[in-house]
Design a protein around this motif. Structure first.
Motif, short mmCIF file in Angstrom:
data_model
loop_
_atom_site.label_atom_id
_atom_site.label_comp_id
_atom_site.label_asym_id
_atom_site.label_seq_id
_atom_site.Cartn_x
_atom_site.Cartn_y
_atom_site.Cartn_z
N GLU A 41 0.80 -1.22 0.00
CA GLU A 41 0.00 0.00 0.00
C GLU A 41 0.83 1.27 0.00
O GLU A 41 0.34 2.33 0.36
CB GLU A 41 -0.93 0.00 1.23
CG GLU A 41 -1.61 -1.31 1.48
CD GLU A 41 -3.04 -1.34 0.97
OE1 GLU A 41 -3.89 -0.73 1.61
OE2 GLU A 41 -3.28 -1.94 -0.07
N ILE A 42 2.08 1.12 -0.37
CA ILE A 42 2.98 2.27 -0.29
C ILE A 42 2.42 3.48 -1.03
O ILE A 42 2.46 4.60 -0.53
CB ILE A 42 4.36 1.90 -0.85
CG1 ILE A 42 5.00 0.84 0.04
CG2 ILE A 42 5.26 3.12 -0.93
CD1 ILE A 42 6.13 0.10 -0.61
N GLU A 43 1.88 3.24 -2.21
CA GLU A 43 1.46 4.35 -3.04
C GLU A 43 0.04 4.85 -2.76
O GLU A 43 -0.35 5.89 -3.23
CB GLU A 43 1.59 3.93 -4.52
CG GLU A 43 2.64 4.72 -5.26
CD GLU A 43 4.05 4.24 -4.96
OE1 GLU A 43 4.39 3.15 -5.41
OE2 GLU A 43 4.79 4.95 -4.28
N THR A 44 -0.71 4.09 -2.00
CA THR A 44 -2.09 4.53 -1.77
C THR A 44 -2.12 5.73 -0.86
O THR A 44 -1.24 5.95 -0.05
CB THR A 44 -2.93 3.41 -1.09
OG1 THR A 44 -2.24 3.01 0.07
CG2 THR A 44 -3.14 2.25 -2.02
N ASP A 45 -3.15 6.52 -1.00
CA ASP A 45 -3.14 7.76 -0.22
C ASP A 45 -3.72 7.57 1.18
O ASP A 45 -4.25 6.52 1.54
CB ASP A 45 -3.82 8.91 -0.97
CG ASP A 45 -5.31 8.73 -1.06
OD1 ASP A 45 -5.83 7.72 -0.54
OD2 ASP A 45 -5.97 9.59 -1.67
N ARG A 46 -3.56 8.60 1.98
CA ARG A 46 -3.92 8.50 3.38
C ARG A 46 -5.39 8.16 3.60
O ARG A 46 -5.74 7.49 4.56
CB ARG A 46 -3.64 9.84 4.06
CG ARG A 46 -2.19 10.15 4.15
CD ARG A 46 -1.93 11.03 5.36
NE ARG A 46 -0.51 11.07 5.63
CZ ARG A 46 0.31 11.89 5.00
NH1 ARG A 46 -0.14 12.75 4.12
NH2 ARG A 46 1.60 11.86 5.26
N ARG A 47 -6.22 8.67 2.70
CA ARG A 47 -7.65 8.45 2.90
C ARG A 47 -7.98 6.95 2.90
O ARG A 47 -8.76 6.46 3.72
CB ARG A 47 -8.46 9.17 1.83
CG ARG A 47 -9.94 9.32 2.18
CD ARG A 47 -10.69 10.09 1.11
NE ARG A 47 -10.44 9.56 -0.23
CZ ARG A 47 -11.02 8.47 -0.72
NH1 ARG A 47 -11.90 7.81 0.00
NH2 ARG A 47 -10.73 8.05 -1.93
N ILE A 48 -7.37 6.25 1.98
CA ILE A 48 -7.61 4.82 1.89
C ILE A 48 -7.15 4.12 3.18
O ILE A 48 -7.83 3.25 3.71
CB ILE A 48 -6.89 4.21 0.66
CG1 ILE A 48 -7.51 4.80 -0.61
CG2 ILE A 48 -7.01 2.70 0.67
CD1 ILE A 48 -6.87 4.36 -1.89
#
Ligand code: GDP
Ligand code: MG
Length: 413
Positions: A164-171
């Protein structure tokens, strides 16, 4: 780049600080423990870096010069991982990432989370660890991984960080909410389960990690379980029905406490600790062969206080007397007294008189002093049992059915 097999032998260095609040002696102890944690996680330690500072540097923890020195060392020795003894703030992590470039930076929290992630067996335990990992990750998200090759795996990169490195904080926040809901549901189920176990007296083994709780659990239940050998699975703790004399009770093996465990993490392991919180009697196991066992006792007591379980009846079990080392001092030896010069007999005397709790000294490994310990447990359980079932006219009479046979049971968590 590390492939899967090489994770097991990941080479790392340790970094720690001597400060106003942390003496050199203390630090060595913490570093020993950190090395043990690192080994558990699958790293081999190549070198320790220690720096003296009045207090930790808010920007880089160690100071820029030291950071350079460490970077040069790891680069020229083909080491990919640097492990810090304390939790790094998000900005310390970011700055160190810049200073050290291509090096994987871990801290104690990260390491502990990684070990829990590797060892979690039930879906409940996995959910708890995942939640704690996301909570740790969230404020550090952009800082932690940006300087690293995404494929770099190994310690601290298992679990959420990996995918999940690239996923944003909201996720991640959504995921945290989801995990919390999931935990709430399981919490309720487990509370019901605990209720269903009825009114049987509940005894929990507590103690610092690696003191021999699981070994003791096995040793006691192996020789004493004859009614039924049933496993009540809760988190990754084990609950067994045990009978001593003819008095039945439930015995729980809990996860080991550990120093410098962030309170946030303690909270996320709430249900593990519920077993302790809801126990009628605690058996506090101590490794008397460990150099800093008194520190470990204090840290366990501290945690018990934090979860409001410090007023329960308790038995102190000092384990590993077989491994106790003692260096007798000669009369003309002028080196200062150290704890190594204190004999087991002296420790016994001190603790027997100092402790407000029944206290016993054993070896779980070769079952030394087991009759004494079992009688002690029996007496304490009986007190609770009698208070709970005052009209029970069944008379308990203590007798030790088992002829003691020395064995050498070990256990692995
Ligand atoms: P836990 O983390 O508290 O559950 O500790 P374990 O039961 O897993 O034991 C940790 C280590 O200590 C294992 O290697 C055990 O074999 C060892 N151990 C446990 N009891 C004794 C003992 O009485 N004497 C010695 N020498 N080692 C012991
Ligand atoms: Mg254990």
């Amino acid at each position: 780049m590390l492939d899967k097999k090489e994770h097991l032998y990941e080479k790392a260095v340790l970094v720690g600080l001597v400060t106003q609040n942390q003496s050199e002696e203390k630090l060595v102890e913490y570093m020993d423990e950190l090395e043990f944690l690192a080994l558990t996680a699958g790293a081999t330690i190549d070198k320790r870096f220690i720096q003296k500072l009045t207090q930790q540097d808010p920007k880089t923890f160690i100071g820029s010069g030291k950071a350079q020195e460490i970077r040069d060392y790891v680069k020229s020795n083909g080491i990919g991982t640097v492990i810090f003894d304390d939790e790094l703030s998000p900005s310390q992590l970011k700055n160190l990432g810049k200073e050290m470039e291509d090096v994987k930076i871990l801290d104690r929290t990260n390491l502990i989370l990684d070990i829990f992630a590797q060892r979690a067996q039930t879906s409940y335990a996995r959910t708890q660890v995942e939640l704690a990992q996301y909570q740790y990750l969230l404020p550090r998200l952009s800082k932690m991984w940006s300087h690293l090759d995404k494929q770099k795996g190994g310690i601290g990169m298992r679990g959420p960080g990996e995918t999940e490195i690239e996923t944003d904080r909201r996720i991640i926040r959504d995921r945290i909410t989801l995990l919390k809901d999931k935990l709430k549901t399981i919490d309720k189920q487990m509370a019901t389960q605990r209720q269903n176990r009825g009114k049987m007296v509940r005894v929990a083994l507590v103690g610092y990690t690696n003191v021999g709780k699981s070994t003791l659990m096995n040793a006691i239940s192996k020789s004493d379980v004859f009614a039924e050998d049933k496993l009540f699975a809760t988190l990754d703790t084990t609950v067994r029905k045990v009978v001593i004399g003819n008095l039945p009770f439930l015995l729980t093996d809990t996860v080991g406490f550990i120093r410098k465990l962030p309170t946030q993490l303690v909270e996320s392991f709430k249900s593990t600790l519920d077993e302790v919180r809801e126990a009628d009697l605690l058996i506090h196991v101590v490794d008397i062969s460990h150099e800093s066992f008194e520190d470990q006792v204090n840290s366990v007591n501290q945690t018990l206080m934090e979860i409001n379980a410090h007023q329960k009846p308790m038995i102190m079990v000092f384990n590993k007397i077989d491994a106790f080392a003692y260096e007798k001092k000669e009369e003309d030896d002028l080196t200062p007294e150290s704890r190594k010069n204190i004999s087991l007999e002296e420790w016994m005397k001190t603790w027997m008189s100092k402790s407000q709790y029944p206290t016993v000294f054993i070896s779980a490994l070769n079952k030394e002093n087991f009759p004494e310990m079992k009688k002690m447990i029996y007496d304490e359980v009986l007190k609770i049992h009698t208070a709970r079932f005052p009209y029970n006219d069944f008379l308990f009479e203590y007798h030790d059915e088992e002829a003691e046979e020395p064995g050498s049971e070990t256990s692995e968590d």
